[in-house]
Design a protein around this motif. Structure first.
Motif, mmCIF file in Angstrom:
data_model
loop_
_atom_site.group_PDB
_atom_site.id
_atom_site.type_symbol
_atom_site.label_atom_id
_atom_site.label_comp_id
_atom_site.label_asym_id
_atom_site.label_seq_id
_atom_site.Cartn_x
_atom_site.Cartn_y
_atom_site.Cartn_z
ATOM 1 N N GLN A 108 13.294 180.307 55.081
ATOM 2 C CA GLN A 108 13.714 179.520 56.236
ATOM 3 C C GLN A 108 12.808 179.790 57.435
ATOM 4 O OE1 GLN A 108 16.090 177.105 56.489
ATOM 5 N NE2 GLN A 108 15.390 176.798 58.598
ATOM 6 N N GLU A 109 12.464 181.049 57.663
ATOM 7 C CA GLU A 109 11.609 181.385 58.799
ATOM 8 C C GLU A 109 10.197 180.825 58.611
ATOM 9 O OE1 GLU A 109 11.693 185.533 59.722
ATOM 10 O OE2 GLU A 109 13.833 185.527 60.219
ATOM 11 N N LEU A 110 9.688 180.879 57.388
ATOM 12 C CA LEU A 110 8.382 180.288 57.127
ATOM 13 C C LEU A 110 8.407 178.785 57.375
ATOM 14 C CD1 LEU A 110 7.345 182.242 53.902
ATOM 15 C CD2 LEU A 110 6.143 182.277 56.099
ATOM 16 N N HIS A 111 9.485 178.139 56.971
ATOM 17 C CA HIS A 111 9.631 176.699 57.224
ATOM 18 C C HIS A 111 9.586 176.409 58.723
ATOM 19 C CE1 HIS A 111 11.151 172.583 56.963
ATOM 20 N NE2 HIS A 111 12.004 172.904 57.913
ATOM 21 N N GLU A 112 10.343 177.185 59.490
ATOM 22 C CA GLU A 112 10.396 176.958 60.934
ATOM 23 C C GLU A 112 9.036 177.204 61.587
ATOM 24 O OE1 GLU A 112 12.807 175.625 62.530
ATOM 25 O OE2 GLU A 112 14.230 175.618 60.866
ATOM 26 N N ALA A 113 8.340 178.259 61.156
ATOM 27 C CA ALA A 113 7.035 178.575 61.737
ATOM 28 C C ALA A 113 6.010 177.497 61.405
ATOM 29 C CB ALA A 113 6.564 179.935 61.234
ATOM 30 N N LEU A 114 6.034 177.012 60.179
ATOM 31 C CA LEU A 114 5.106 175.959 59.771
ATOM 32 C C LEU A 114 5.424 174.643 60.467
ATOM 33 C CD1 LEU A 114 5.021 176.950 56.041
ATOM 34 C CD2 LEU A 114 2.988 176.814 57.488
ATOM 35 N N LYS A 115 6.704 174.361 60.625
ATOM 36 C CA LYS A 115 7.122 173.150 61.329
ATOM 37 C C LYS A 115 6.643 173.195 62.778
ATOM 38 C CE LYS A 115 11.305 170.439 62.310
ATOM 39 N NZ LYS A 115 12.802 170.414 62.153
ATOM 40 N N SER A 116 6.725 174.373 63.395
ATOM 41 C CA SER A 116 6.261 174.542 64.764
ATOM 42 C C SER A 116 4.747 174.363 64.854
ATOM 43 C CB SER A 116 6.667 175.929 65.271
ATOM 44 O OG SER A 116 6.178 176.158 66.571
ATOM 45 N N ALA A 117 4.026 174.927 63.893
ATOM 46 C CA ALA A 117 2.568 174.786 63.882
ATOM 47 C C ALA A 117 2.158 173.327 63.685
ATOM 48 C CB ALA A 117 1.970 175.656 62.778
ATOM 49 N N GLU A 118 2.910 172.618 62.855
ATOM 50 C CA GLU A 118 2.633 171.196 62.617
ATOM 51 C C GLU A 118 2.776 170.390 63.905
ATOM 52 O OE1 GLU A 118 2.712 167.846 59.505
ATOM 53 O OE2 GLU A 118 1.454 169.498 60.131
ATOM 54 N N ALA A 119 3.758 170.742 64.722
ATOM 55 C CA ALA A 119 4.038 169.989 65.944
ATOM 56 C C ALA A 119 3.138 170.397 67.109
ATOM 57 C CB ALA A 119 5.506 170.159 66.336
ATOM 58 N N ASP A 120 2.498 171.540 67.007
ATOM 59 C CA ASP A 120 1.694 172.073 68.109
ATOM 60 C C ASP A 120 0.326 171.403 68.146
ATOM 61 O OD1 ASP A 120 0.489 173.516 70.091
ATOM 62 O OD2 ASP A 120 0.485 175.423 69.011
ATOM 63 N N GLU A 121 0.032 170.677 69.218
ATOM 64 C CA GLU A 121 -1.238 169.975 69.329
ATOM 65 C C GLU A 121 -2.429 170.935 69.411
ATOM 66 O OE1 GLU A 121 -1.064 167.318 72.603
ATOM 67 O OE2 GLU A 121 0.377 165.959 71.653
ATOM 68 N N ASN A 122 -2.184 172.181 69.807
ATOM 69 C CA ASN A 122 -3.272 173.150 69.916
ATOM 70 C C ASN A 122 -3.618 173.806 68.589
ATOM 71 O OD1 ASN A 122 -3.612 172.889 72.758
ATOM 72 N ND2 ASN A 122 -1.802 174.159 73.081
ATOM 73 N N THR A 123 -2.775 173.623 67.577
ATOM 74 C CA THR A 123 -3.008 174.230 66.267
ATOM 75 C C THR A 123 -3.741 173.258 65.361
ATOM 76 O OG1 THR A 123 -1.047 175.647 66.404
ATOM 77 C CG2 THR A 123 -1.911 175.194 64.202
ATOM 78 N N ARG A 124 -4.834 173.720 64.775
ATOM 79 C CA ARG A 124 -5.604 172.894 63.850
ATOM 80 C C ARG A 124 -5.558 173.432 62.433
ATOM 81 N NH1 ARG A 124 -9.671 169.940 65.947
ATOM 82 N NH2 ARG A 124 -9.809 169.144 63.817
ATOM 83 N N VAL A 125 -5.375 174.749 62.286
ATOM 84 C CA VAL A 125 -5.377 175.399 60.976
ATOM 85 C C VAL A 125 -4.340 176.515 60.979
ATOM 86 C CG1 VAL A 125 -6.770 176.571 59.208
ATOM 87 C CG2 VAL A 125 -7.866 174.990 60.797
ATOM 88 N N VAL A 126 -3.726 176.768 59.824
ATOM 89 C CA VAL A 126 -2.791 177.882 59.659
ATOM 90 C C VAL A 126 -3.378 178.861 58.656
ATOM 91 C CG1 VAL A 126 -0.492 178.583 58.871
ATOM 92 C CG2 VAL A 126 -0.774 176.454 60.168
ATOM 93 N N ILE A 127 -3.367 180.141 58.995
ATOM 94 C CA ILE A 127 -3.731 181.198 58.053
ATOM 95 C C ILE A 127 -2.462 181.948 57.688
ATOM 96 C CG2 ILE A 127 -5.004 183.348 57.703
ATOM 97 C CD1 ILE A 127 -7.177 182.290 59.530
ATOM 98 N N LEU A 128 -2.162 181.998 56.401
ATOM 99 C CA LEU A 128 -0.940 182.611 55.882
ATOM 100 C C LEU A 128 -1.299 183.852 55.086
ATOM 101 C CD1 LEU A 128 2.156 182.392 55.328
ATOM 102 C CD2 LEU A 128 1.576 180.911 53.390
ATOM 103 N N THR A 129 -0.661 184.990 55.401
ATOM 104 C CA THR A 129 -0.958 186.230 54.694
ATOM 105 C C THR A 129 0.270 187.122 54.654
ATOM 106 O OG1 THR A 129 -2.622 187.998 54.500
ATOM 107 C CG2 THR A 129 -1.772 187.537 56.713
ATOM 108 N N GLY A 130 0.114 188.306 54.056
ATOM 109 C CA GLY A 130 1.205 189.268 53.990
ATOM 110 C C GLY A 130 0.843 190.544 54.724
#
Length: 258
Positions: free
Chosen positions: A34-56
């Motif tokens: 759920q938290e990953l969904h929310e974070a990705l949804k936020s990144a999708e909506a953020d005009e300043n974000t162009r790329v997401v790097i996902l790691t552990g």
């Protein structure tokens, strides 16, 4: 927004999301999904974000599977619901995100962890990474898209072998199979992810969105990928970025995409 199981950081146009459950080797549970969904949804909506790097977090694991204790007592219907909700909320969501997601695989990527990496658009791995889908050793099968995406990436034969043996492969084998794009020493992993991310940032965000949609169409049942490509190609002509890109080419300068 604050999270309990992940951390997020914004650095210029790159959004970093880290699964942060080191004591559980970053295993996925419902709350983390759920938290990953929310974070990705936020990144999708953020005009300043162009790329997401996902790691552990840490050096041992990207994501070492799902939290088995959470579903050990599930029945048939509970199991179906778990897989359907997870696919919709996270794995399909990542695959169809309009901004590229780079999975920086550090250490173990097993079960849901490998499925998370496979849902991402680009995968790079540290040289100590181990990848596999061990679900059949637990009496189940991969349920977050693993049976589908693995065969798409490496072919039917290799997918069957990895799934039915419940084995793990090394990072170098994963690269040879086409499962990951690059393998580097662990200390160089994030630097390479950032290098790729910055290259992406130099290009048209609208065109990248269209490219993701067109590429994904090839793997969707009853969808003609060529028709989607034609439509998205045409859509690009209606964007200011097309005007800037072609004008910059004619003027022999680098484009400045907003």
């Amino acid at each position: 927004m604050s999270y309990e199981n992940i951390t997020t950081t914004q650095k210029e146009r790159v959004h970093y999301i880290t699964v942060n459950r080191p004591k559980q080797l970053n295993a996925l549970n419902k709350a983390t999904i759920q938290e990953l969904h929310e974070a990705l949804k936020s990144a999708e909506a953020d005009e300043n974000t162009r790329v997401v790097i996902l790691t552990g977090s840490g050096e041992k694991a990207f994501v070492a599977g799902a939290d088995i204790k959470e579903f050990a007592d599930f029945d048939t219907e509970n199991g179906k619901q778990l897989a359907a909700e997870g696919q919709k909320k996270l794995f399909d969501f990542i695959e169809n995100l309009s901004k590229p997601v780079i999975a920086a695989v550090n250490g173990f990527a097993l079960g849901g962890g490998l499925e998370l990496a496979m849902a991402s658009h680009i995968r790079i791995a540290s040289d100590n990474a181990k990848l596999g889908l061990p679900e059949v050793s637990l009496g189940v099968i991969p349920g977050y898209g693993g049976t589908q995406r693995l065969s798409q990436l490496v072919g039917r034969g290799k997918a069957m072998e990895l799934i039915t043996t419940a084995g793990m492969i090394s990072a170098s084998d994963a690269q040879n199979w086409g499962l990951v794009n690059h393998v580097v020493p662990q200390e160089e992993l994030m630097a390479l992810a950032e290098k790729i991310a910055l290259k992406i940032c130099n290009n048209s965000g609208n065109a990248i969105k269209s490219a993701i949609k067109a590429v994904n169409a090839n793997y969707q049942a009853s969808v003609n990928g060529y028709e989607v490509e034609v439509a998205e190609f045409g859509n690009c002509f209606g964007t200011p970025e097309f005007i800037e890109g072609t004008t910059a080419f004619i003027e022999k300068r680098k484009p400045k995409f907003k």
